[in-house]
Scaffold this motif. Sequence first.
Motif, PDB file in Angstrom:
ATOM      1  N   SER A   3       0.808  -1.226   0.000  1.00 29.28           N
ATOM      2  CA  SER A   3       0.000   0.000   0.000  1.00 29.28           C
ATOM      3  C   SER A   3       0.842   1.278   0.000  1.00 29.28           C
ATOM      4  O   SER A   3       0.303   2.368   0.003  1.00 29.28           O
ATOM      5  N   GLY A   4       2.158   1.149  -0.008  1.00 32.43           N
ATOM      6  CA  GLY A   4       3.031   2.319   0.003  1.00 32.43           C
ATOM      7  C   GLY A   4       3.106   2.989  -1.356  1.00 32.43           C
ATOM      8  O   GLY A   4       2.408   2.608  -2.297  1.00 32.43           O
ATOM      9  N   PRO A   5       3.972   3.994  -1.478  1.00 33.19           N
ATOM     10  CA  PRO A   5       4.092   4.720  -2.739  1.00 33.19           C
ATOM     11  C   PRO A   5       4.606   3.817  -3.865  1.00 33.19           C
ATOM     12  O   PRO A   5       5.290   2.831  -3.615  1.00 33.19           O
ATOM     13  N   CYS A   6       4.254   4.160  -5.104  1.00 31.95           N
ATOM     14  CA  CYS A   6       4.728   3.447  -6.295  1.00 31.95           C
ATOM     15  C   CYS A   6       5.799   4.305  -6.955  1.00 31.95           C
ATOM     16  O   CYS A   6       5.555   5.477  -7.254  1.00 31.95           O
ATOM     17  N   GLY A  28       7.490   0.681   2.843  1.00 32.64           N
ATOM     18  CA  GLY A  28       6.636  -0.238   2.095  1.00 32.64           C
ATOM     19  C   GLY A  28       6.379   0.162   0.660  1.00 32.64           C
ATOM     20  O   GLY A  28       5.336  -0.156   0.088  1.00 32.64           O
ATOM     21  N   ALA A  29       7.343   0.836   0.048  1.00 30.07           N
ATOM     22  CA  ALA A  29       7.178   1.307  -1.329  1.00 30.07           C
ATOM     23  C   ALA A  29       7.171   0.151  -2.326  1.00 30.07           C
ATOM     24  O   ALA A  29       7.711  -0.930  -2.076  1.00 30.07           O
ATOM     25  N   ASN A  30       6.540   0.409  -3.474  1.00 24.86           N
ATOM     26  CA  ASN A  30       6.522  -0.511  -4.616  1.00 24.86           C
ATOM     27  C   ASN A  30       7.443   0.073  -5.681  1.00 24.86           C
ATOM     28  O   ASN A  30       7.325   1.253  -6.015  1.00 24.86           O
ATOM     29  N   PHE A  31       8.331  -0.747  -6.219  1.00 22.29           N
ATOM     30  CA  PHE A  31       9.329  -0.260  -7.162  1.00 22.29           C
ATOM     31  C   PHE A  31       9.230  -0.983  -8.496  1.00 22.29           C
ATOM     32  O   PHE A  31       8.947  -2.180  -8.548  1.00 22.29           O
ATOM     33  N   PHE A  32       9.500  -0.241  -9.568  1.00 21.45           N
ATOM     34  CA  PHE A  32       9.845  -0.832 -10.859  1.00 21.45           C
ATOM     35  C   PHE A  32      11.234  -0.298 -11.148  1.00 21.45           C
ATOM     36  O   PHE A  32      11.431   0.916 -11.265  1.00 21.45           O
ATOM     37  N   LEU A  33      12.212  -1.196 -11.236  1.00 21.69           N
ATOM     38  CA  LEU A  33      13.613  -0.808 -11.339  1.00 21.69           C
ATOM     39  C   LEU A  33      14.109  -0.907 -12.773  1.00 21.69           C
ATOM     40  O   LEU A  33      13.914  -1.932 -13.433  1.00 21.69           O
ATOM     41  N   VAL A  34      14.781   0.136 -13.247  1.00 19.89           N
ATOM     42  CA  VAL A  34      15.376   0.145 -14.581  1.00 19.89           C
ATOM     43  C   VAL A  34      16.845   0.507 -14.434  1.00 19.89           C
ATOM     44  O   VAL A  34      17.187   1.497 -13.769  1.00 19.89           O
ATOM     45  N   GLY A  52      11.399  -4.535   3.280  1.00 24.29           N
ATOM     46  CA  GLY A  52       9.977  -4.241   3.401  1.00 24.29           C
ATOM     47  C   GLY A  52       9.327  -3.651   2.169  1.00 24.29           C
ATOM     48  O   GLY A  52       8.134  -3.376   2.157  1.00 24.29           O
ATOM     49  N   GLY A  53      10.093  -3.457   1.109  1.00 23.37           N
ATOM     50  CA  GLY A  53       9.536  -2.947  -0.140  1.00 23.37           C
ATOM     51  C   GLY A  53       9.027  -4.078  -1.011  1.00 23.37           C
ATOM     52  O   GLY A  53       9.146  -5.248  -0.664  1.00 23.37           O
ATOM     53  N   ALA A  54       8.457  -3.726  -2.138  1.00 23.53           N
ATOM     54  CA  ALA A  54       8.009  -4.710  -3.123  1.00 23.53           C
ATOM     55  C   ALA A  54       8.507  -4.252  -4.488  1.00 23.53           C
ATOM     56  O   ALA A  54       8.343  -3.088  -4.854  1.00 23.53           O
ATOM     57  N   VAL A  55       9.139  -5.155  -5.212  1.00 28.69           N
ATOM     58  CA  VAL A  55       9.593  -4.840  -6.559  1.00 28.69           C
ATOM     59  C   VAL A  55       8.628  -5.512  -7.519  1.00 28.69           C
ATOM     60  O   VAL A  55       8.524  -6.731  -7.552  1.00 28.69           O
ATOM     61  N   VAL A  56       7.889  -4.696  -8.272  1.00 29.28           N
ATOM     62  CA  VAL A  56       6.877  -5.237  -9.171  1.00 29.28           C
ATOM     63  C   VAL A  56       7.453  -5.559 -10.536  1.00 29.28           C
ATOM     64  O   VAL A  56       6.790  -6.211 -11.343  1.00 29.28           O
ATOM     65  N   GLY A  57       8.679  -5.145 -10.792  1.00 28.03           N
ATOM     66  CA  GLY A  57       9.324  -5.491 -12.055  1.00 28.03           C
ATOM     67  C   GLY A  57      10.685  -4.850 -12.188  1.00 28.03           C
ATOM     68  O   GLY A  57      11.020  -3.903 -11.461  1.00 28.03           O
ATOM     69  N   THR A  58      11.473  -5.398 -13.111  1.00 27.90           N
ATOM     70  CA  THR A  58      12.773  -4.828 -13.437  1.00 27.90           C
ATOM     71  C   THR A  58      12.940  -4.846 -14.949  1.00 27.90           C
ATOM     72  O   THR A  58      12.319  -5.655 -15.643  1.00 27.90           O
ATOM     73  N   ALA A  59      13.772  -3.965 -15.451  1.00 28.84           N
ATOM     74  CA  ALA A  59      14.105  -3.931 -16.870  1.00 28.84           C
ATOM     75  C   ALA A  59      15.546  -3.474 -17.014  1.00 28.84           C
ATOM     76  O   ALA A  59      15.980  -2.553 -16.319  1.00 28.84           O
ATOM     77  N   SER A  60      16.267  -4.131 -17.893  1.00 31.87           N
ATOM     78  CA  SER A  60      17.655  -3.780 -18.139  1.00 31.87           C
ATOM     79  C   SER A  60      17.756  -3.023 -19.459  1.00 31.87           C
ATOM     80  O   SER A  60      17.467  -3.580 -20.520  1.00 31.87           O
ATOM     81  N   TYR A  61      18.134  -1.749 -19.374  1.00 32.20           N
ATOM     82  CA  TYR A  61      18.295  -0.896 -20.546  1.00 32.20           C
ATOM     83  C   TYR A  61      19.522  -0.030 -20.380  1.00 32.20           C
ATOM     84  O   TYR A  61      19.841   0.403 -19.276  1.00 32.20           O
ATOM     85  N   ASP A  62      20.193   0.223 -21.498  1.00 32.50           N
ATOM     86  CA  ASP A  62      21.284   1.192 -21.532  1.00 32.50           C
ATOM     87  C   ASP A  62      20.777   2.372 -22.349  1.00 32.50           C
ATOM     88  O   ASP A  62      20.631   2.278 -23.570  1.00 32.50           O
TER      89      ASP A  62
END
Length: 75
Positions: A3-6, A28-34, A52-62
């Motif tokens: 329920s934290g920030p996205c 409790g933040a939600n992350f999408f990491l690039v 305590g965070g949640a990672v909803v996805g990752t992407a590898s880009y240059d």
Amino acid sequence: MKSGPCILVFGANSAICHEVLKLYALAGANFFLVGRNQEKLLAINADLVARGGAVVGTASYDFNEWQQHDGCVIQ
């Protein structure tokens, strides 16, 4: 998803960025990491979840590679 920030994070492999993300994970933040390095992203992912965070996805880009920009936006 928590329920934290996205938060969408570009440059997530940066050491400074990782330190800031640790603070958000405690809230409790939600992350999408690039980032450029998928292996490092997975390690950061595990660390943020353990804090305590949640990672909803990752992407590898240059982003120095212009042809990758469209793919990142689509994802």
